[in-house]
Each structure stands twice: as C-alpha cells, then as structure tokens.
Write an enzyme that holds these catalytic residues in place. Structure first.
Site, short mmCIF file in Angstrom:
data_model
loop_
_atom_site.label_atom_id
_atom_site.label_comp_id
_atom_site.label_asym_id
_atom_site.label_seq_id
_atom_site.Cartn_x
_atom_site.Cartn_y
_atom_site.Cartn_z
CG HIS A 1 -1.93 -0.95 1.36
ND1 HIS A 1 -1.69 -2.30 1.52
CD2 HIS A 1 -3.27 -0.81 1.33
CE1 HIS A 1 -2.83 -2.94 1.58
NE2 HIS A 1 -3.81 -2.08 1.46
CG ASN B 1 4.53 -4.39 2.41
OD1 ASN B 1 4.20 -3.25 2.67
ND2 ASN B 1 3.67 -5.39 2.37
CD GLU C 1 11.21 19.18 -5.84
OE1 GLU C 1 10.15 19.76 -5.59
OE2 GLU C 1 12.32 19.76 -5.87
CG ASP D 1 7.84 22.06 -8.06
OD1 ASP D 1 8.66 21.99 -7.13
OD2 ASP D 1 7.39 23.14 -8.48
CG PHE D 2 7.38 16.78 -4.05
CD1 PHE D 2 6.17 16.12 -4.20
CD2 PHE D 2 8.52 16.18 -4.55
CE1 PHE D 2 6.10 14.88 -4.82
CE2 PHE D 2 8.46 14.95 -5.17
CZ PHE D 2 7.25 14.30 -5.31
#
Length: 182
Positions: A22, A53, A156, A162-163
């Site tokens: 997830h 995980n 990025e 683009d954060f």
C-alpha cells in the site's frame, strides 16, 4: 480507467514473490469502513518486496503514526520510481504477464507539523521534513529507514515532480535541500 487499460487484480500478485504494498497504508485510514476499503483499491497498490513492505517500510509507517500520536499532523506524499525489484522469488521487472511494472524503489515525503490551522503558512525553515527513497529489494530491510533519507530535491530530480508548492519559495528552497529529517 481509460478504455484498453489493464485493471489490476489481487490475483495478479499470487506466487509472484511480491506483496500487494500500500502507498497509503490501511492503518492510516481506519476512521470508517469506506475510508479503509479505499486503501485496498488496486490504484493504491504496488508490487513490493516482502521484507521491504513488512519491515523497513512498515517501520517508517509506524514511526509516522507515532508522530501523530505525539500531537502532530502529517502531510505524506508517496510513490514509486523505476523498473525492476527483487522480491522473494528474485528479480523481476513486471508481474501479471508484463501488465504491472515492478518498481525499482519506493519513495515517501513526510511534512511534520504540530496540530493547528493554516498549515502551509505555518511551515517554516524549522519544519521537519522526512524524505526517503528505499530500493524495492528484500535486502533493503537490512538497514533502518533512516539510512535511506534523501532530500526532497533528490526525489524531485528522480521523479520530475515539484513538491511543497504551497509553501513560500524562500522556505521551500531550504526545506527541499535539507537531508535527514530525523
């Protein structure tokens, strides 16, 4: 999905050596049955090496929940990068007869803020930002998640995204280049 796109099924993961990992964990969406069920949609699932995980990624998720329990709210962005990972049955580029790509890495950005309002305006150069890129390999669990910390700029550059665009530019520039939010 658009016409002609393959709709992944849980059975596509059977005997592949990869977990149905997830991106947004089920435990983070348990306020209602509908909210929790949404985390099991295949659009939230990626082929993830089992130890990755169940160990290193899970430890980061658990740590994030502890931050919330300590009185913080988190903004979390997660995704995958590249092609080819090493699961319990060895290296694979795809599963489901080539219809599902096995990612080479999973990445996550966690912005940590004390509970409050006007969140983007409260982000400062002192705001904690955790960014990780973890190879999608069984052996990734041999190290703690902290060993995989990178900068937001690194993610990025890797993804082309683009954060932190809602954060003022002068602050964003500093937060994006900082490594090691721990």
């Amino acid at each position: 999905l658009p016409a002609g796109w393959y709709a992944a099924r849980t059975s596509d993961y059977s005997n592949t050596g990869f977990d149905r990992g997830h991106l947004c964990p089920s435990d983070d969406r348990d306020a209602s049955a509908d909210e929790n069920a949404a985390t099991f949609l295949m659009t939230n699932i990626v082929p993830q090496a089992p130890r990755h995980n169940r160990e290193v990624w899970k430890n980061l998720e658990d740590y994030s929940r502890q931050l919330v329990n300590d009185g913080n709210e988190l903004y979390i962005i997660a995704g995958t990068y590249g092609t080819g990972g090493t699961g319990a049955n060895g290296y694979q580029k795809t599963i489901a007869n080539g219809r599902i790509t096995v990612p080479a890495a999973l990445w996550k950005i966690v912005v940590v803020l004390p509970v409050g309002t006007a969140d983007a305006q409260r982000v400062s150069t002192n705001t904690r930002v955790i960014a990780v890129t973890i190879p999608n390999e069984q052996s990734a669990a041999d190290k703690p998640w902290q060993a995989y910390q990178v900068s937001v700029s690194d993610i990025e550059q890797m993804t082309g995204y683009d954060f932190l665009t809602a954060v003022p530019t002068s602050i964003r520039r500093i937060l994006k280049t900082r490594k090691g939010g721990e």
